[in-house]
Design a protein around this motif. Structure first.
Motif, PDB file in Angstrom:
ATOM      1  N   CYS A 192     -14.106   5.139  -5.502  1.00  0.00           N
ATOM      2  CA  CYS A 192     -13.569   4.480  -6.695  1.00  0.00           C
ATOM      3  C   CYS A 192     -14.429   4.859  -7.903  1.00  0.00           C
ATOM      4  O   CYS A 192     -15.614   5.133  -7.764  1.00  0.00           O
ATOM      5  CB  CYS A 192     -13.619   2.963  -6.473  1.00  0.00           C
ATOM      6  SG  CYS A 192     -13.027   1.990  -7.855  1.00  0.00           S
ATOM      7  N   HIS A 210     -10.118   2.287 -11.800  1.00  0.00           N
ATOM      8  CA  HIS A 210     -10.856   1.021 -11.877  1.00  0.00           C
ATOM      9  C   HIS A 210     -12.154   1.133 -12.660  1.00  0.00           C
ATOM     10  O   HIS A 210     -13.190   0.618 -12.234  1.00  0.00           O
ATOM     11  CB  HIS A 210     -11.157   0.485 -10.468  1.00  0.00           C
ATOM     12  CG  HIS A 210      -9.920   0.317  -9.621  1.00  0.00           C
ATOM     13  ND1 HIS A 210      -9.686   1.066  -8.504  1.00  0.00           N
ATOM     14  CD2 HIS A 210      -8.861  -0.510  -9.753  1.00  0.00           C
ATOM     15  CE1 HIS A 210      -8.507   0.714  -7.969  1.00  0.00           C
ATOM     16  NE2 HIS A 210      -7.999  -0.241  -8.717  1.00  0.00           N
ATOM     17  N   HIS A 231     -12.757   2.307  -1.964  1.00  0.00           N
ATOM     18  CA  HIS A 231     -11.599   1.419  -1.821  1.00  0.00           C
ATOM     19  C   HIS A 231     -11.464   1.043  -0.352  1.00  0.00           C
ATOM     20  O   HIS A 231     -11.670   1.874   0.521  1.00  0.00           O
ATOM     21  CB  HIS A 231     -10.301   2.138  -2.220  1.00  0.00           C
ATOM     22  CG  HIS A 231     -10.266   2.546  -3.651  1.00  0.00           C
ATOM     23  ND1 HIS A 231      -9.559   3.633  -4.084  1.00  0.00           N
ATOM     24  CD2 HIS A 231     -10.840   2.007  -4.754  1.00  0.00           C
ATOM     25  CE1 HIS A 231      -9.689   3.753  -5.398  1.00  0.00           C
ATOM     26  NE2 HIS A 231     -10.468   2.786  -5.831  1.00  0.00           N
TER      27      HIS A 231
HETATM   28 ZN   LIG Z   1     -10.838   2.502  -7.822  1.00  0.00          ZN
END
Ligand SMILES: [Zn+2]
Length: 551
Positions: A192, A210, A231
């Motif tokens: 991520c 994110h 993730h």
């Molecule tokens: Zn992410």
């Protein structure tokens, strides 16, 4: 006997500190264990070689030298190839050139002979004789066909009159190393907060996700940067305890079978002279560090991502700190620190300090009385004790082991703590080490016995939970195999891999991108590499299969 320095130390201490008595006691365990194993090994050999001393399967078995047969000697194979499930079950990826090769045959009418056919030419490469095996779940008699003598690399299938054909498979070197590499790369694909380029991620390349701050669940006016890490589901949620479990498992795999992991897995850090598995784990560790409140040592328990509805995009919440997250955090930060200190001492030191802060937070805010099993606190204490020698941690470990009856089934967090405690170079309580060693060996022996008496040579059961159980069992067995180098256990571990690769009732390969009959056709959720919590255990099992043979 392969007894590495890693585990030799505490054992040696047992000898030295307890004098002849201690030595005798330990030896007795080892001897009894070995005799049991020899007996078990003999039994299995008898089963495989002689089929329990049963008469030949049919009257007209011809005494043939197994080996290459010419086209003229080929049997009449003019029967229908079945379209339903094959009745000859193989590892659908294949078998290592010089390894043991065995297939499972099922069906009411079974011929005495089986043939290994070259897939491209249809030539018979090997002819063998079936042996009576164990019974399947529905009391159906299974047969085993051993073709270990076939060492010519190539693509093959098995064939026998009445039963038809197996799926194709390969005989080749390094077959399993590529599976291990792909299993490790799953974590990279799930990174991520950074862009994955097609150079490393292929079709799974994507822009950084994110990257915005997440708000605190308890107070949405406060937001934190908690991007990074892996993730754990499609939404991108991340849970500290779940992350810690997987890190713990992979770090132990690295600790035992470091030789299985290279610096060339094809991730951005490849070639930096640090094993890629540690680079990958460090990516997660850096995220974990963001999850700790540096002042109090408290650890937020996770990040949950929700879809808000059309056009609004997802929203991320930081879940409240909890004591379980702090324990798990303390355990894996110390474990990582210990294994990473020779690569980058300053970062390893930061990790150890963070672990210590989390431990102090637990001491201050956690349960005051030791009343029930608390695997993560136990694991944290063993790790911090090994990495830093903190006396309070050792006090907790000895108190915990004396008061808490392990009794029931071994859980994997306690297991991680056990292994760290018996392998620490700090002073240890020798009686407790001996008790742990005994429990581990007994657990392994029971797993091995259950596997050896079942039709598909793994403990009986079905479904995804069963597969996960098998992977957990193999962690325990692999650990004990590491301690005592038991060849029988090597075979049991390989049998589990063959099972997951298609030598099972469903004839399904549960490993992604391998095999002719993928789990995707029956149950999309059962892919092992796709499951965050299962992939690390697959890595653990493969580290023994790949690393155990390259040492
Ligand atoms: Zn992410």
């Amino acid at each position: 006997m392969r007894m590495k320095a890693f585990l030799y130390l505490p054992v040696k201490k047992m000898y030295n500190n307890k004098g002849n008595d201690g030595k005798g006691t330990y030896k007795k365990i080892m001897t009894r264990h070995r005799i049991k194993n020899v007996a078990a090994a003999c039994l299995i050999l008898i089963l495989i070689l002689n089929g329990c001393g049963a008469p030949p399967l049919t009257e007209d078995v011809q005494e043939e030298e197994p080996g290459i047969t010419s086209m003229e000697e080929e049997p009449d194979l003019a029967y229908e190839v079945p379209v339903s499930l094959p009745n000859i079950l193989v590892n659908q990826l294949g078998y290592i050139t010089n390894g043991t090769k065995m297939a499972v045959f099922r069906g009411g009418e079974v011929s005495a002979d089986f043939y290994v056919i070259k897939a491209d030419t249809g030539e018979t490469a090997f002819a063998g004789t079936l042996e009576k095996g164990n019974f399947g779940k529905t009391d159906d008699q299974l047969y085993y066909g051993d073709f270990s003598a076939l060492i010519q690399p190539g693509t093959y299938y098995l064939e026998t009159p009445f039963l038809g054909r197996s799926y194709t498979f390969q005989v080749a070197d390094d077959l399993y190393a590529q599976v291990l590499r792909e299993a490790c790369r799953q974590y990279y694909y799930n990174r991520c907060g950074m862009s994955l380029t097609s150079e490393f991620a292929g079709e799974r390349a994507h822009n950084a996700c994110h990257t915005g701050n997440a708000v605190l669940r308890e107070d949405i006016s406060v937001s934190l940067n908690v991007s990074g890490g892996w993730h754990q589901d499609e939404m991108g949620s991340k849970d500290v305890v779940k992350a810690s479990e997987n890190i713990g498992v992979m770090l132990l795999a690295y600790e035992l079978y470091g030789g299985a992991f290279g610096d060339n897995m094809g991730i951005p850090e490849s070639g930096n002279d640090i094993p890629d598995i540690l680079d990958e784990i460090r990516y997660e560790i850096e995220w974990l560090l963001k999850m700790q409140d540096p002042a109090s040592g408290a650890v937020y328990s996770g990040v949950t991502v929700y879809e808000q509805g059309t056009g609004k995009g997802p929203v991320s919440y930081v879940e409240p700190a909890d004591i379980e997250a702090a324990k798990a955090f303390a355990a894996v930060l110390a474990k990582f620190s210990y294994l990473y200190r020779n690569y980058e001492n300053s970062f390893a030191t930061d990790c150890l300090k963070a672990s210590d802060r989390a431990w102090k937070y637990v001491e201050l805010n956690g349960e005051k009385e030791l009343e029930e099993a608390d695997p993560w606190k136990f694991a944290a204490a063993t790790e911090l004790y090994r990495a830093s020698g903190l006396a309070a941690c050792h006090r907790f470990v000895t108190e915990y082991l004396s008061q808490i009856d392990s009794g029931g089934e071994l859980d994997e967090v306690t297991f991680l703590g056990y292994v760290t405690y018996i392998s620490t170079k700090q002073r240890v309580n020798l009686d407790l080490c001996e008790r742990i060693t005994k429990e581990l060996m007994q657990t392994a022996e029971e797993i091995s016995e259950r596997a050896g008496s079942s039709g598909y040579l793994v403990e009986e059961g079905e479904g995804n939970e069963h597969n996960l159980k098998l992977l957990q069992n193999m962690m325990y067995l692999t650990m004990v195999d590491y301690m005592i180098a038991n060849h029988e256990y090597d075979i049991v571990i390989e049998n589990h891999f063959h099972y997951l690769m298609g030598r099972n009732e469903q004839a399904v390969c549960y490993i992604d991108n391998e095999g002719q009959s993928s789990y995707r056709q029956t149950d999309e959720a059962m892919g092992i590499m796709k499951q965050f919590g299962a992939d690390s255990k697959l890595i653990f099992m493969l580290s023994e299969i790949v690393g155990g043979h390259t040492k």
